[in-house]
Write a protein that holds these residues in place. Structure first.
Motif, short mmCIF file in Angstrom:
data_model
loop_
_atom_site.label_atom_id
_atom_site.label_comp_id
_atom_site.label_asym_id
_atom_site.label_seq_id
_atom_site.Cartn_x
_atom_site.Cartn_y
_atom_site.Cartn_z
N GLN A 135 -43.34 121.36 68.21
CA GLN A 135 -44.40 120.65 67.49
C GLN A 135 -44.72 119.32 68.18
O GLN A 135 -45.88 118.92 68.30
CB GLN A 135 -43.97 120.40 66.04
N TRP B 53 -49.21 116.78 63.77
CA TRP B 53 -48.12 117.58 64.35
C TRP B 53 -46.91 116.72 64.69
O TRP B 53 -45.77 117.17 64.55
CB TRP B 53 -48.62 118.33 65.58
N ALA C 243 -44.84 125.60 68.14
CA ALA C 243 -45.19 124.70 67.03
C ALA C 243 -45.46 125.48 65.75
O ALA C 243 -44.94 125.11 64.68
CB ALA C 243 -46.43 123.88 67.42
N HIS D 198 -42.59 126.58 63.78
CA HIS D 198 -41.83 125.49 63.16
C HIS D 198 -40.68 124.96 64.02
O HIS D 198 -39.71 124.40 63.49
CB HIS D 198 -41.28 125.91 61.77
N SER E 32 -43.09 117.24 63.14
CA SER E 32 -41.86 117.21 63.95
C SER E 32 -40.89 116.16 63.40
O SER E 32 -39.67 116.41 63.32
CB SER E 32 -42.23 116.90 65.40
#
Length: 609
Positions: free
Chosen positions: A142, A162, A134, A137, A166
């Motif tokens: 994520q 989060w 996560a 990136h 995403s």
């Protein structure tokens, strides 16, 4: 000039890249054995990406047998070298749980194999790898990290951030994850609508779990307008992709013909797929389908037995009861009361009230005293504490035992369970009242008995109405006419509920001599109603009414008919009535017969010329 060591590294790197390209091409062409060998060669040249692909080969069983532990090892190698996709895969593996190794002992060697019987997630390790993906990136990482955060009630707000990160990368997992999160926590219609829109986006991007959930929303009308056709379409797509729950629901849709053309055979096919993957409800439906059959497929009790057994072995209560009924009726299996009782006890103790009721009914009919006593002690008495209906049946079983054995403890137990059930079960009031009236199973309590019997009569129980009416008529009061009218009302109420004894009693009251003015016409009507229901005393009385014309007119033919009916029903008194009727008929014939000439003058014979 570059150092020799650097040149060698570049050579190895170029060679690894070339091998990797060939391996991936072979993988895309489904030539998995070749791909696997080429990935191994690339790994030998220290290719991190090749380690990731070897992990995927072991995970999916491509070019090599599935082996979760080998997959885990290769992905850990790749992840530790910075390959983010492996970080994500490791997190997924730990979320789903890693099977333990078990030893298969043979004569010459030992073989390790994976034991899937007791898999447990390892959320701590999953969290570590998902966090790495996560923060690097990776969109799907994520989404998975957000899911793990959502498991902590105090971090739900953080998990939504989060999911949004995403989604900002147009991640299908992000759309699906946030949609499922909102669906789980939805409180308003707006929440459901937002969840539906996210799941729609995930479905369009091929997320099969989202298709299944969206299908449920279309079927139930949660956040969307009900649309059975769309629900069935989504179930089908998810089912074909292997989603077990969708296979079961698509099978149900085909079975009902809901949103799709009804097809019993295809329904069974999809339900079977779901059941074989462990869907116990699907197994139960298969049992029902085979046990009932329809116009397309006749009942197949052997197949029903198979699926009910599978579901029962997995703790399904309804299936256990259905299995008991197959043994009870000998359908698909040799009839066995003992096996039926065994399964009914199991499902009863698991909380199935209907099973307990069936078990009690079997015990009421059984003559196997040891079986009855065992059912009472191990099952029925325990359930009766919380279930008044079962407590009542348990009491009647004890009463049956008392009638057979005359053991006072059986009567005491009956009285105990009747007391336990009297507030919810009307017949319990009547039986408890009778026991208190006769001092059975405890002390006599006339006042308590009257209170219970009259209460059951107020609840319109026919037998209680008749008994209470009889008690009223036997009472000593200065206003017996009023009491007789009350008794008449009770008998009439019971009679209107098709109680034949009550019909006879109404007729008897109208017949006179019970503190009421007689109404023989109504009496005859009520005697006739009871007589037509087979009441022998009513048949006898109706015969007398017709024979003597008590309601207005004599009808000897009808009188004879009803006396014969009463005699056929075992009432010997009717024989005397028939004999009297025959004598009266002969007397009547003698009176009506015209005398002959011979009879006028027995000693004189007159001859015509």
């Amino acid at each position: 000039m570059l150092p020799l060591q650097t040149l060698f590294k570049k050579y190895r790197s170029r060679k690894a890249a070339k091998l990797l390209r060939k391996a991936k091409s072979a993988f895309d062409a489904s030539d998995y054995p070749i791909a696997f060998r080429l990935f191994l060669k690339a790994v030998a040249l220290n290719s991190t990406e090749a380690k990731y692909w070897l992990g995927m080969c072991y995970l999916r069983g491509k070019g090599v047998a599935v082996n979760i532990h080998d997959a885990l090892s290769w992905h850990e190698c790749a992840a530790n070298e910075g390959w983010l996709a492996s970080c994500y895969i490791l997190a997924l593996l730990y979320v789903n749980g890693i099977p333990e190794y078990k030893q298969d002992e043979n004569v010459f060697f030992q073989v390790k194999s994976e034991d899937y019987s007791n898999i447990k997630p390892d959320l701590e390790r999953a969290f570590v790898w998902a966090e790495k993906a996560a923060f690097a990136h990776l969109a799907e990482g994520q989404a998975l990290y957000a899911y793990l955060l959502s498991l902590d009630p105090e971090r739900k707000g953080e998990c939504l951030k989060w999911y949004d990160r995403s989604i900002d990368q147009d991640s299908p997992q992000g759309y699906m994850g946030k949609g499922l999160f909102l669906l789980k926590n939805a409180q308003t219609e707006e929440d459901y609508c937002q969840a539906a829109s996210l799941l729609e986006l995930a479905s369009q991007r091929g997320m099969t779990s989202a298709m299944y959930r969206l299908g449920v929303m279309y079927e139930t009308g949660k956040g969307l307008e009900k649309n059975f056709e769309r629900a069935a379409e989504l179930y089908k797509q998810a089912a074909e992709a292997g989603i077990r729950e969708a296979q079961a629901l698509y099978g149900v849709a085909l079975k009902k013909g809901q949103g799709v053309e009804r097809n019993f055979i295809q329904a069974e096919t999809w339900l079977r797929k779901a059941a074989l993957k462990g869907d116990i409800e699907a197994a139960v439906i298969l049992g029902d389908m085979n046990g009932q059959g329809n116009e397309e497929i006749p009942p197949n009790y052997i197949e029903a037995l198979r699926w009910y057994t599978h579901a029962a072995n997995n703790g399904h209560i309804t299936a256990t009861r259905a299995l008991a009924l197959l043994y009870l009726n000998g359908l698909g299996v040799t009839k066995s009361i003992e096996k039926a009782v065994e399964f009914l006890k199991k499902s009863s103790l698991a909380g199935d009230v209907e099973s307990a009721s069936i078990l009690a009914d079997i015990m009421l009919k059984s003559s196997d005293q040891s079986m009855i006593n065992e059912a009472l002690s191990t099952c029925l008495s325990k359930i009766s504490v919380h279930q008044p209906e079962i407590a009542y049946k348990t009491a009647i079983i004890h009463l049956k035992n008392y009638n057979l054995t005359q053991k006072e403890e059986e009567a005491a137990q009956a009285r105990h369970w009747l007391h336990h059930s009297q507030d919810q079960v009307v017949p319990a009031k009547l039986w408890l009242g009778k026991m208190k009236l006769g001092g059975i199973g405890g002390d006599k309590d006339i006042e308590g008995a009257y209170r219970l019997i009259s209460s059951a009569a107020e609840d319109r129980m026919p037998e209680a109405q008749c008994l209470w009416a009889s008690i009223l008529l036997q009472s000593q009061s200065s206003d017996m006419g009023k009491i007789a009218m009350e008794a008449l009302k009770l008998y009439k109420s019971a009679a209107e509920q098709d109680n034949v004894s009550a019909m006879f009693s109404v007729a008897a009251l109208y017949g006179g001599g019970n503190y009421l003015a007689p109404d023989r016409f109504k009496a005859q009507q009520w005697f006739e109603r009871a007589a037509n229901k087979g009441h022998s005393q009513a048949q006898l009385m109706l015969g007398r009414y017709y024979a003597k014309g008590l309601a207005g007119s004599v009808d000897l033919k009808q009188a004879r008919f009803w006396f014969e009916k009463a005699l056929q029903n075992g009432l010997k008194e009717a024989q005397k009535e028939l004999e009297t009727l025959e004598l009266e008929s002969l007397d009547e014939e003698a009176k009506n017969k015209k005398p002959t000439k011979t009879e006028i003058s027995p000693g004189l014979h007159i001859y015509n010329s």
